[in-house]
Design a protein around this motif. Structure first.
Motif, PDB file in Angstrom:
ATOM      1  N   ARG A 146       0.613  -1.112   0.230  1.00  0.00           N
ATOM      2  CA  ARG A 146       0.174   0.191  -0.073  1.00  0.00           C
ATOM      3  C   ARG A 146       0.978   1.282   0.102  1.00  0.00           C
ATOM      4  NH1 ARG A 146      -3.966   2.972   4.041  1.00  0.00           N
ATOM      5  NH2 ARG A 146      -5.425   3.405   2.486  1.00  0.00           N
ATOM      6  N   ASP A 147       0.586   2.038  -0.945  1.00  0.00           N
ATOM      7  CA  ASP A 147       1.412   3.144  -1.011  1.00  0.00           C
ATOM      8  C   ASP A 147       0.466   4.533  -1.561  1.00  0.00           C
ATOM      9  OD1 ASP A 147       2.922   5.549  -1.940  1.00  0.00           O
ATOM     10  OD2 ASP A 147       4.735   3.934  -2.643  1.00  0.00           O
ATOM     11  N   LEU A 148       0.016   5.342  -0.752  1.00  0.00           N
ATOM     12  CA  LEU A 148      -1.101   6.299  -1.154  1.00  0.00           C
ATOM     13  C   LEU A 148      -0.433   7.271  -2.031  1.00  0.00           C
ATOM     14  CD1 LEU A 148      -2.700   6.840   2.311  1.00  0.00           C
ATOM     15  CD2 LEU A 148      -3.458   5.395   0.244  1.00  0.00           C
ATOM     16  N   MET A 149       1.163   7.499  -1.941  1.00  0.00           N
ATOM     17  CA  MET A 149       1.552   8.506  -2.982  1.00  0.00           C
ATOM     18  C   MET A 149       1.489   8.120  -4.291  1.00  0.00           C
ATOM     19  SD  MET A 149       4.586  10.218  -0.671  1.00  0.00           S
ATOM     20  CE  MET A 149       5.000  11.316  -1.865  1.00  0.00           C
ATOM     21  N   GLN A 150       1.631   6.868  -4.422  1.00  0.00           N
ATOM     22  CA  GLN A 150       1.789   6.056  -5.672  1.00  0.00           C
ATOM     23  C   GLN A 150       0.096   6.036  -6.170  1.00  0.00           C
ATOM     24  OE1 GLN A 150       4.181   4.838  -7.863  1.00  0.00           O
ATOM     25  NE2 GLN A 150       5.684   5.971  -6.615  1.00  0.00           N
ATOM     26  N   ALA A 151      -0.559   5.788  -5.119  1.00  0.00           N
ATOM     27  CA  ALA A 151      -1.956   5.908  -5.627  1.00  0.00           C
ATOM     28  C   ALA A 151      -2.342   7.133  -6.220  1.00  0.00           C
ATOM     29  CB  ALA A 151      -3.069   5.459  -4.528  1.00  0.00           C
ATOM     30  N   VAL A 152      -2.039   8.254  -5.676  1.00  0.00           N
ATOM     31  CA  VAL A 152      -2.380   9.563  -6.029  1.00  0.00           C
ATOM     32  C   VAL A 152      -1.617   9.974  -7.514  1.00  0.00           C
ATOM     33  CG1 VAL A 152      -2.087  12.124  -5.623  1.00  0.00           C
ATOM     34  CG2 VAL A 152      -2.642  10.508  -3.791  1.00  0.00           C
ATOM     35  N   ARG A 153      -0.520   9.408  -7.612  1.00  0.00           N
ATOM     36  CA  ARG A 153       0.259   9.493  -8.848  1.00  0.00           C
ATOM     37  C   ARG A 153      -0.367   9.090  -9.965  1.00  0.00           C
ATOM     38  NH1 ARG A 153       5.162   5.992 -10.856  1.00  0.00           N
ATOM     39  NH2 ARG A 153       5.707   7.121 -12.703  1.00  0.00           N
ATOM     40  N   TRP A 154      -0.804   7.715  -9.837  1.00  0.00           N
ATOM     41  CA  TRP A 154      -1.452   7.106 -10.933  1.00  0.00           C
ATOM     42  C   TRP A 154      -2.873   7.656 -11.296  1.00  0.00           C
ATOM     43  CZ3 TRP A 154       1.825   5.439 -14.394  1.00  0.00           C
ATOM     44  CH2 TRP A 154       2.732   4.864 -14.159  1.00  0.00           C
ATOM     45  N   TYR A 155      -3.732   7.786 -10.252  1.00  0.00           N
ATOM     46  CA  TYR A 155      -5.080   8.405 -10.239  1.00  0.00           C
ATOM     47  C   TYR A 155      -4.738   9.624 -11.046  1.00  0.00           C
ATOM     48  CZ  TYR A 155      -7.726   5.295  -7.308  1.00  0.00           C
ATOM     49  OH  TYR A 155      -8.292   4.072  -6.777  1.00  0.00           O
ATOM     50  N   ARG A 156      -3.839  10.470 -10.739  1.00  0.00           N
ATOM     51  CA  ARG A 156      -3.584  11.753 -11.422  1.00  0.00           C
ATOM     52  C   ARG A 156      -3.370  11.759 -12.707  1.00  0.00           C
ATOM     53  NH1 ARG A 156      -2.634  16.470  -9.104  1.00  0.00           N
ATOM     54  NH2 ARG A 156      -2.072  15.562  -7.124  1.00  0.00           N
ATOM     55  N   LYS A 157      -2.529  10.578 -13.200  1.00  0.00           N
ATOM     56  CA  LYS A 157      -2.083  10.467 -14.581  1.00  0.00           C
ATOM     57  C   LYS A 157      -3.434  10.147 -15.333  1.00  0.00           C
ATOM     58  CE  LYS A 157       2.919   9.274 -14.181  1.00  0.00           C
ATOM     59  NZ  LYS A 157       3.199  10.294 -15.031  1.00  0.00           N
ATOM     60  N   ALA A 158      -4.207   9.115 -14.630  1.00  0.00           N
ATOM     61  CA  ALA A 158      -5.438   8.788 -15.674  1.00  0.00           C
ATOM     62  C   ALA A 158      -6.447  10.076 -15.592  1.00  0.00           C
ATOM     63  CB  ALA A 158      -6.087   7.494 -14.913  1.00  0.00           C
ATOM     64  N   ALA A 159      -6.539  10.771 -14.402  1.00  0.00           N
ATOM     65  CA  ALA A 159      -7.575  11.926 -14.490  1.00  0.00           C
ATOM     66  C   ALA A 159      -7.220  13.004 -15.380  1.00  0.00           C
ATOM     67  CB  ALA A 159      -7.682  12.513 -12.989  1.00  0.00           C
ATOM     68  N   GLU A 160      -5.742  13.150 -15.611  1.00  0.00           N
ATOM     69  CA  GLU A 160      -5.575  14.200 -16.420  1.00  0.00           C
ATOM     70  C   GLU A 160      -5.836  13.805 -17.810  1.00  0.00           C
ATOM     71  OE1 GLU A 160      -1.359  14.806 -15.601  1.00  0.00           O
ATOM     72  OE2 GLU A 160      -1.645  16.008 -13.886  1.00  0.00           O
ATOM     73  N   GLN A 161      -6.047  12.436 -18.288  1.00  0.00           N
ATOM     74  CA  GLN A 161      -6.349  12.177 -19.567  1.00  0.00           C
ATOM     75  C   GLN A 161      -8.031  12.109 -19.724  1.00  0.00           C
ATOM     76  OE1 GLN A 161      -3.880   9.609 -22.038  1.00  0.00           O
ATOM     77  NE2 GLN A 161      -2.784   8.821 -19.523  1.00  0.00           N
ATOM     78  N   GLY A 162      -8.815  12.368 -18.445  1.00  0.00           N
ATOM     79  CA  GLY A 162     -10.042  12.300 -18.806  1.00  0.00           C
ATOM     80  C   GLY A 162     -10.683  11.245 -18.060  1.00  0.00           C
ATOM     81  N   HIS A 163      -9.959  10.271 -17.339  1.00  0.00           N
ATOM     82  CA  HIS A 163     -10.573   9.040 -16.776  1.00  0.00           C
ATOM     83  C   HIS A 163     -11.556   9.620 -15.579  1.00  0.00           C
ATOM     84  CE1 HIS A 163     -11.104   5.418 -14.997  1.00  0.00           C
ATOM     85  NE2 HIS A 163     -10.468   4.851 -15.682  1.00  0.00           N
ATOM     86  N   VAL A 164     -12.871   9.376 -15.801  1.00  0.00           N
ATOM     87  CA  VAL A 164     -13.735   9.760 -14.956  1.00  0.00           C
ATOM     88  C   VAL A 164     -13.614   9.283 -13.525  1.00  0.00           C
ATOM     89  CG1 VAL A 164     -15.752   8.129 -15.719  1.00  0.00           C
ATOM     90  CG2 VAL A 164     -16.355  10.558 -14.720  1.00  0.00           C
ATOM     91  N   ILE A 165     -13.573   8.212 -13.276  1.00  0.00           N
ATOM     92  CA  ILE A 165     -13.482   7.578 -11.869  1.00  0.00           C
ATOM     93  C   ILE A 165     -12.368   8.008 -11.198  1.00  0.00           C
ATOM     94  CG2 ILE A 165     -13.694   5.473 -10.483  1.00  0.00           C
ATOM     95  CD1 ILE A 165     -15.276   4.202 -12.685  1.00  0.00           C
ATOM     96  N   ALA A 166     -11.331   8.087 -12.065  1.00  0.00           N
ATOM     97  CA  ALA A 166     -10.013   8.677 -11.381  1.00  0.00           C
ATOM     98  C   ALA A 166     -10.078   9.975 -10.978  1.00  0.00           C
ATOM     99  CB  ALA A 166      -8.564   8.438 -12.470  1.00  0.00           C
ATOM    100  N   GLN A 167     -10.795  10.948 -11.852  1.00  0.00           N
ATOM    101  CA  GLN A 167     -10.939  12.293 -11.240  1.00  0.00           C
ATOM    102  C   GLN A 167     -11.749  12.255 -10.366  1.00  0.00           C
ATOM    103  OE1 GLN A 167     -13.086  13.585 -14.848  1.00  0.00           O
ATOM    104  NE2 GLN A 167     -11.029  14.212 -16.046  1.00  0.00           N
ATOM    105  N   TYR A 168     -12.880  11.451 -10.193  1.00  0.00           N
ATOM    106  CA  TYR A 168     -13.692  11.484  -8.745  1.00  0.00           C
ATOM    107  C   TYR A 168     -12.981  10.755  -7.543  1.00  0.00           C
ATOM    108  CZ  TYR A 168     -17.469  10.196  -5.543  1.00  0.00           C
ATOM    109  OH  TYR A 168     -17.930  10.023  -4.405  1.00  0.00           O
ATOM    110  N   ASN A 169     -12.264   9.869  -7.836  1.00  0.00           N
ATOM    111  CA  ASN A 169     -11.439   9.307  -6.621  1.00  0.00           C
ATOM    112  C   ASN A 169     -10.221  10.450  -6.147  1.00  0.00           C
ATOM    113  OD1 ASN A 169     -12.923   7.241  -6.435  1.00  0.00           O
ATOM    114  ND2 ASN A 169     -11.456   5.587  -6.998  1.00  0.00           N
ATOM    115  N   LEU A 170      -9.672  10.797  -7.052  1.00  0.00           N
ATOM    116  CA  LEU A 170      -8.737  12.154  -6.869  1.00  0.00           C
ATOM    117  C   LEU A 170      -9.105  13.213  -6.069  1.00  0.00           C
ATOM    118  CD1 LEU A 170      -5.636  12.738  -7.067  1.00  0.00           C
ATOM    119  CD2 LEU A 170      -6.105  13.719  -9.236  1.00  0.00           C
ATOM    120  N   GLY A 171     -10.392  13.332  -6.585  1.00  0.00           N
ATOM    121  CA  GLY A 171     -11.058  14.660  -5.578  1.00  0.00           C
ATOM    122  C   GLY A 171     -11.418  14.101  -4.215  1.00  0.00           C
ATOM    123  N   VAL A 172     -11.904  12.977  -4.037  1.00  0.00           N
ATOM    124  CA  VAL A 172     -11.952  12.501  -2.642  1.00  0.00           C
ATOM    125  C   VAL A 172     -10.781  12.432  -1.848  1.00  0.00           C
ATOM    126  CG1 VAL A 172     -12.870  10.484  -1.165  1.00  0.00           C
ATOM    127  CG2 VAL A 172     -13.882  11.106  -3.396  1.00  0.00           C
TER     128      VAL A 172
END
Length: 245
Positions: A107-133
């Protein structure tokens, strides 16, 4: 009485957020609790999470098969390779796995944020939502309600009902933004139209109070009945108190 929707998952874990509603206290004699959205983090159980994000790219299909047959280290290596090449589904999947510490990764929350951000920046809707949370709760990042709202807005504009709900909540409570009941009504209306029981309930409260929208008791009751028909306990309780069940 407002509520906070957490990160996306199949069935919820729930987070109560403080709120005050005089009408609720008046008719029930008890303090307001939060009306809660039906989502929590991450998007589903591991296999379901990944299956819903399955790509047509053959490497992702192979990784999925390996993950589901217990070859998780191999699956993670393939997703890592795909994610580094910019594949949004693989990036989202890594975000899920790092958040949970699953699939052979710690478990690595910084890595989780990193990968969510990369997906979110490309328009991945669930990644955007989870990154917001994550920004709203200060998980893996410094708590930043404004950033949370920015990511939720991106997801909400793609039709994500829980993101719409959370934007309504933050506008209603003035969390990270000036309170704006009309904006709360706008976003809760979008989520309510998608059938989100919590949004239907909260929107009904706004109609009953005439806050952010013209008072309309009939519309409030209609929305509460829609919410109650989905089993939302606070709507059921309120209708019972008002002898409208």
């Amino acid at each position: 009485m407002y509520g906070f929707s957490r990160e996306t998952r199949t069935r919820p874990g729930r987070l109560v957020v403080a709120g005050v509603l005089g009408f609720w206290a008046l008719v029930t004699g008890v303090p307001a609790q939060a009306a809660l959205s039906g989502s929590a983090f991450p998007a589903a159980q591991a296999g379901q999470d990944i299956r819903t994000e399955e790509s047509s790219i053959s490497s992702n299909q192979v990784a999925l098969s390996q993950f589901n047959t217990g070859h998780r280290n191999e699956a993670v290596r393939l997703w890592q390779s795909q994610a580094e090449r910019g594949d949004t589904a693989a990036q989202f999947t890594l975000g899920v796995l790092y958040n949970r510490g699953d699939g052979g990764v710690a478990r690595d929350l910084m890595q989780a944020v990193r990968w969510y951000r990369k997906a979110a920046e490309q328009g991945h809707v669930i990644a955007q939502y989870n990154l917001g949370v994550l920004y709203a709760t200060g998980t893996g990042v410094t708590r930043d309600p404004g950033a949370a709202m920015q990511w939720w807005r991106m997801a909400a504009l793609q039709g994500h009902a829980e993101a719409q709900f959370n934007l309504g909540l933050f506008y209603a409570e003035g969390n990270g933004v000036q309170p704006d009941p009309a904006e709360a009504v706008k976003w809760w209306g979008m989520a309510a139209n998608q059938g989100l029981a919590e949004a239907q309930f909260n929107l009904g409260l706004m109609y009953m109070k005439g806050e952010g929208i013209d008072e309309n008791q009939d519309e409030a009751v209609r929305l509460w009945r829609l919410s109650a028909s989905q089993g939302f306990t606070q709507a059921i309780a309120l209708l019972k108190v008002l002898s409208l069940d």
